[in-house]
Design a protein around this motif. Structure first.
Motif, PDB file in Angstrom:
ATOM      1  N   TYR A 147     -41.552  30.868  53.118  1.00 37.04           N
ATOM      2  CA  TYR A 147     -41.146  29.667  53.845  1.00 37.04           C
ATOM      3  C   TYR A 147     -40.840  28.522  52.876  1.00 37.04           C
ATOM      4  O   TYR A 147     -39.889  27.763  53.082  1.00 37.04           O
ATOM      5  N   GLN A 148     -41.619  28.411  51.822  1.00 40.43           N
ATOM      6  CA  GLN A 148     -41.339  27.380  50.810  1.00 40.43           C
ATOM      7  C   GLN A 148     -39.972  27.612  50.155  1.00 40.43           C
ATOM      8  O   GLN A 148     -39.222  26.662  49.901  1.00 40.43           O
ATOM      9  N   THR A 149     -39.636  28.879  49.916  1.00 45.89           N
ATOM     10  CA  THR A 149     -38.321  29.212  49.368  1.00 45.89           C
ATOM     11  C   THR A 149     -37.224  28.860  50.359  1.00 45.89           C
ATOM     12  O   THR A 149     -36.160  28.344  49.985  1.00 45.89           O
ATOM     13  N   TYR A 150     -37.473  29.132  51.625  1.00 45.82           N
ATOM     14  CA  TYR A 150     -36.533  28.809  52.703  1.00 45.82           C
ATOM     15  C   TYR A 150     -36.258  27.301  52.753  1.00 45.82           C
ATOM     16  O   TYR A 150     -35.106  26.866  52.829  1.00 45.82           O
ATOM     17  N   ILE A 204     -21.666  30.595  51.847  1.00 45.17           N
ATOM     18  CA  ILE A 204     -22.984  30.250  52.376  1.00 45.17           C
ATOM     19  C   ILE A 204     -23.674  31.487  52.945  1.00 45.17           C
ATOM     20  O   ILE A 204     -24.864  31.737  52.691  1.00 45.17           O
ATOM     21  N   LEU A 205     -22.913  32.276  53.695  1.00 52.00           N
ATOM     22  CA  LEU A 205     -23.520  33.455  54.316  1.00 52.00           C
ATOM     23  C   LEU A 205     -23.874  34.531  53.300  1.00 52.00           C
ATOM     24  O   LEU A 205     -24.827  35.296  53.504  1.00 52.00           O
ATOM     25  N   GLU A 206     -23.156  34.591  52.214  1.00 53.88           N
ATOM     26  CA  GLU A 206     -23.526  35.533  51.158  1.00 53.88           C
ATOM     27  C   GLU A 206     -24.892  35.181  50.584  1.00 53.88           C
ATOM     28  O   GLU A 206     -25.740  36.053  50.364  1.00 53.88           O
ATOM     29  N   GLU A 207     -25.121  33.891  50.364  1.00 52.06           N
ATOM     30  CA  GLU A 207     -26.430  33.451  49.874  1.00 52.06           C
ATOM     31  C   GLU A 207     -27.509  33.636  50.940  1.00 52.06           C
ATOM     32  O   GLU A 207     -28.652  33.998  50.632  1.00 52.06           O
ATOM     33  N   GLY A 233     -32.778  24.662  51.479  1.00 54.38           N
ATOM     34  CA  GLY A 233     -32.072  23.821  52.448  1.00 54.38           C
ATOM     35  C   GLY A 233     -31.672  24.545  53.722  1.00 54.38           C
ATOM     36  O   GLY A 233     -30.923  24.000  54.539  1.00 54.38           O
ATOM     37  N   TRP A 234     -32.187  25.747  53.950  1.00 54.53           N
ATOM     38  CA  TRP A 234     -31.776  26.533  55.114  1.00 54.53           C
ATOM     39  C   TRP A 234     -32.149  25.918  56.452  1.00 54.53           C
ATOM     40  O   TRP A 234     -31.377  26.051  57.420  1.00 54.53           O
ATOM     41  N   PRO A 235     -33.293  25.215  56.602  1.00 56.35           N
ATOM     42  CA  PRO A 235     -33.593  24.632  57.918  1.00 56.35           C
ATOM     43  C   PRO A 235     -32.558  23.602  58.366  1.00 56.35           C
ATOM     44  O   PRO A 235     -32.357  23.398  59.555  1.00 56.35           O
ATOM     45  N   ALA A 236     -31.909  22.954  57.408  1.00 56.28           N
ATOM     46  CA  ALA A 236     -31.009  21.835  57.713  1.00 56.28           C
ATOM     47  C   ALA A 236     -29.570  22.262  57.969  1.00 56.28           C
ATOM     48  O   ALA A 236     -28.708  21.424  58.224  1.00 56.28           O
ATOM     49  N   PRO A 267     -36.072  14.115  61.326  1.00 59.81           N
ATOM     50  CA  PRO A 267     -35.873  14.330  59.879  1.00 59.81           C
ATOM     51  C   PRO A 267     -36.842  15.340  59.279  1.00 59.81           C
ATOM     52  O   PRO A 267     -36.453  16.156  58.422  1.00 59.81           O
ATOM     53  N   LYS A 268     -38.092  15.322  59.734  1.00 61.99           N
ATOM     54  CA  LYS A 268     -39.092  16.254  59.202  1.00 61.99           C
ATOM     55  C   LYS A 268     -38.845  17.671  59.698  1.00 61.99           C
ATOM     56  O   LYS A 268     -39.106  18.656  58.979  1.00 61.99           O
ATOM     57  N   MET A 269     -38.344  17.814  60.919  1.00 62.03           N
ATOM     58  CA  MET A 269     -38.020  19.135  61.440  1.00 62.03           C
ATOM     59  C   MET A 269     -36.754  19.665  60.781  1.00 62.03           C
ATOM     60  O   MET A 269     -36.623  20.867  60.537  1.00 62.03           O
ATOM     61  N   THR A 270     -35.833  18.767  60.477  1.00 66.90           N
ATOM     62  CA  THR A 270     -34.603  19.154  59.783  1.00 66.90           C
ATOM     63  C   THR A 270     -34.908  19.678  58.385  1.00 66.90           C
ATOM     64  O   THR A 270     -34.348  20.680  57.940  1.00 66.90           O
ATOM     65  N   SER A 271     -35.795  19.010  57.694  1.00 70.29           N
ATOM     66  CA  SER A 271     -36.131  19.407  56.329  1.00 70.29           C
ATOM     67  C   SER A 271     -36.976  20.669  56.273  1.00 70.29           C
ATOM     68  O   SER A 271     -37.062  21.331  55.231  1.00 70.29           O
ATOM     69  N   GLY A 272     -37.617  20.997  57.401  1.00 68.46           N
ATOM     70  CA  GLY A 272     -38.535  22.133  57.418  1.00 68.46           C
ATOM     71  C   GLY A 272     -39.959  21.766  57.082  1.00 68.46           C
ATOM     72  O   GLY A 272     -40.836  22.637  57.071  1.00 68.46           O
ATOM     73  N   GLU A 273     -40.203  20.486  56.800  1.00 67.14           N
ATOM     74  CA  GLU A 273     -41.578  20.057  56.513  1.00 67.14           C
ATOM     75  C   GLU A 273     -42.476  20.246  57.731  1.00 67.14           C
ATOM     76  O   GLU A 273     -43.662  20.516  57.594  1.00 67.14           O
TER      77      GLU A 273
END
Length: 598
Positions: free
Chosen positions: A85-88, A42-45, A92-95, A154-160
């Motif tokens: 940010y869209q790539t982030y 995970i950290l490599e990615e 799935g990085w925010p979650a 849920p919306k903060m977790t997803s990054g939306e």
């Protein structure tokens, strides 16, 4: 152009060899199945995202800055920030470490800690947009109602959606007891908030479709001071019952601050003009909930300076190996060249090693704190949870202040390695210095952290928590006290551990006679405590390295770790002696100065 290579090898060393985090996780059912390979993969990615997606935007984002449309009050972030940010979000990085109940991946906090260190190295200004959301998430998870959690998490977790903290007002910073923002109760159970907030990082931007502001305000009948503050959720767009976005709320950006650094982050003046909010927690108990976010932010700010220290060091090291300037005092080293690379000069090495020692020591402290946080939340043993919370409380002001002070020193030294080129924007070093400067100021200035450490975390319980950390030092001293190879690391921390008891008692006694004595000693005291903590971790890192070498491991990583440990104890740790001397000088040279300051 600057460079950045994620320090994965050192992260792996700290996690898996120093602290053996997966062994710690086995005691927690939530993480019992997490293994070394999963964390590393995970950290490599994560490192690829940091170095390949947001690092290239660091200088351009600083140059362009954010733009405010004063008619619509909308803020446009620098070119490329929104796409990054869209790539982030897509990755799935925010979650990463959020609760699966709200759509999170439920991974250990240490994974998120390392992700954010790398993102802070790559682009601190960009990283602040998603970074603040984690603190808001934590506050709502701890103190929100079930309905609030279901609506927002849920919306903060997803990054939306992203989050902010709205505390500071034009007339008050740290002294939140003076804040004036009003919250008028409405018949439907909501509140209308009116007031002005300043210095709100990521308060307005174009990265996410909604921004969840956590706002401190006063009810009409609130008692004065800090005991009359309540906390409210005030979203940029109101949220309908079905979770969809409703009308624009009356909270908007009235201006952007023109700052020394972090130009790519929108630091906003926020106006609330009857904005609709809902209360978090109990009336007049808002600081309890907000402290969850504030403590998370303080750990996060320490992590910001850790990231800047690492990236500044990497660039200074590369430059020092390449830049030719004069000859070595002990004779030419690059005889085939007209001059030697500047890395041969002792003081250049001192600057480089200072940054390296502070980065690697800071990484150990930050990861240690993330493991403590994991235990606070998920360890099945109540005593372990309580002890971990107490230790984390002690280490939080040290993490915030010591790492950011060190980061400021390190980035300036790394800029100095570049000579005149360090002052020129295209090399990137002056930006690291400018960006690092804010970290000593916001989320409670470092003096506030020092007062918190000495007054609240140490003296309030007669040093009981500090003594618990002292026991860790004593255990290491007992374990390695007769090992001659460890003597250069063990003896200094053993001596300082003994001195800390007398030092603390002396300051506490003087403070009982005159409270200004606490204020006069606090900053020096925190720095001494910081070196005790760093010294303990550096001794443990040296212990691991020596064991690997003794076992026949020829990886130069371990020899390098030993050399850095020796430098730290020889050149940086001795600062504690002068700090204790200046702390003992007391308040008189500061307070009996009416003529000097007339």
């Amino acid at each position: 152009m600057p460079i950045y290579n994620p320090p994965l090898r050192d992260m792996q060393f700290v996690m898996h060899e120093l602290f053996k985090v997966t062994d710690e996780f086995r005691a927690m059912p939530r993480h019992a199945d997490i293994d070394v390979d999963t964390i590393n993969a995970i950290l490599e990615e994560a490192g690829k995202f940091a170095s390949e997606v947001i690092f290239p935007l660091n200088i351009s984002g600083d140059t362009e800055g954010c733009q405010l449309n004063r008619e619509t009050h909308e803020v446009t972030t620098p070119k490329g920030f929104k796409e990054a940010y869209q790539t982030y979000v897509a990755g799935g990085w925010p979650a990463l470490s959020c609760d699966p109940e709200f759509g999170g991946q439920g991974l250990p906090f240490v994974v998120n800690q390392c992700l954010y260190e790398m993102m802070n190295s790559a682009n601190q200004a960009w990283t602040m947009y998603p970074g603040l959301t984690h603190g808001a998430y934590a506050a709502l998870e701890a103190h929100g109602t079930p309905e609030q959690k279901h609506t927002y998490l849920p919306k903060m977790t997803s990054g939306e959606w992203t989050g902010t903290m709205c505390l500071t007002e034009p007339h008050c910073g740290t002294d939140l007891g003076l804040l004036r923002t009003k919250a008028e109760p409405q018949a439907d159970g909501t509140y209308k908030l009116t007031g002005t907030k300043i210095f709100i990082s990521a308060g307005e931007h174009d990265l996410a479709e909604n921004i969840v502001h956590l706002v401190l305000a006063r009810l009409p009948d609130a008692p004065p001071g800090i005991k009359g503050i309540s906390l409210f959720i005030v979203p940029k767009f109101r949220v309908n019952a079905d979770g969809s976005l409703g009308e624009r709320n009356a909270i908007f950006c009235a201006g952007l601050e023109h700052k020394m650094g972090i130009h790519g982050n929108a630091t906003c003046q926020m106006v609330l003009d009857g904005a609709v909010g809902t209360m978090v927690g109990q009336p007049n108990k808002g600081m309890q909930a907000m402290f969850v976010m504030m403590n998370a932010a303080r750990l996060g700010v320490g992590n910001q300076s850790l990231g800047l220290t690492e990236v500044a060091y990497q660039n200074a090291l590369a430059y020092a190996k390449d830049r030719l300037q004069m000859r070595s005092l002990s004779g030419p080293k690059a005889k085939d060249k007209p001059a030697d690379p500047i890395i041969v000069h002792p003081d250049v090495r001192k600057m480089l090693l200072t940054a390296k020692a502070y980065a690697e020591g800071g990484r150990a402290l930050a990861i240690f704190c993330s493991v403590l946080l994991e235990k606070v939340h998920f360890h099945p043993d109540e005593k372990v949870r309580k002890d971990s919370e107490e230790m984390l409380s002690l280490l939080t002001p040290i993490t915030k202040a010591f790492l950011t002070d060190n980061g400021w020193q390190a980035t300036m030294m790394c800029q100095q390695v570049f000579g005149g080129h360090g002052y020129i924007k295209e090399w990137g070093m002056e930006q690291f210095v400018r960006d690092a400067r804010i970290n000593m100021i916001y989320e409670g200035t470092n003096t506030i952290q020092a007062l918190d450490l000495l007054g609240r975390k140490v003296l309030s319980n007669n040093g009981a928590t500090l003594k618990k950390f002292g026991k860790l030092v004593a255990q290491l001293v007992e374990e390695e006290g007769v090992n001659e190879k460890m003597a250069e690391f063990i003896n200094p921390i053993a001596m300082l551990g003994d001195q800390m008891t007398k030092f603390t008692t002396e300051i506490g006694f003087k403070g009982m006679q005159n409270p200004d004595e606490i204020g006069a000693a606090a900053v020096d005291y925190l720095r001494v405590a910081g070196h005790l903590v760093f010294g303990y971790f550096w001794a443990r890192m040296a212990q691991v390295a020596l064991r690997e070498i003794a076992a026949g491991n020829t990886d130069p990583f371990y020899a390098a770790k030993l050399q850095t440990a020796r430098f730290y104890f020889a050149k940086l740790f001795p600062e504690t002696a002068s700090l204790m001397r200046t702390a003992r000088a007391g308040a008189a040279p500061l307070m009996e100065t009416e003529l000097a300051l007339a």
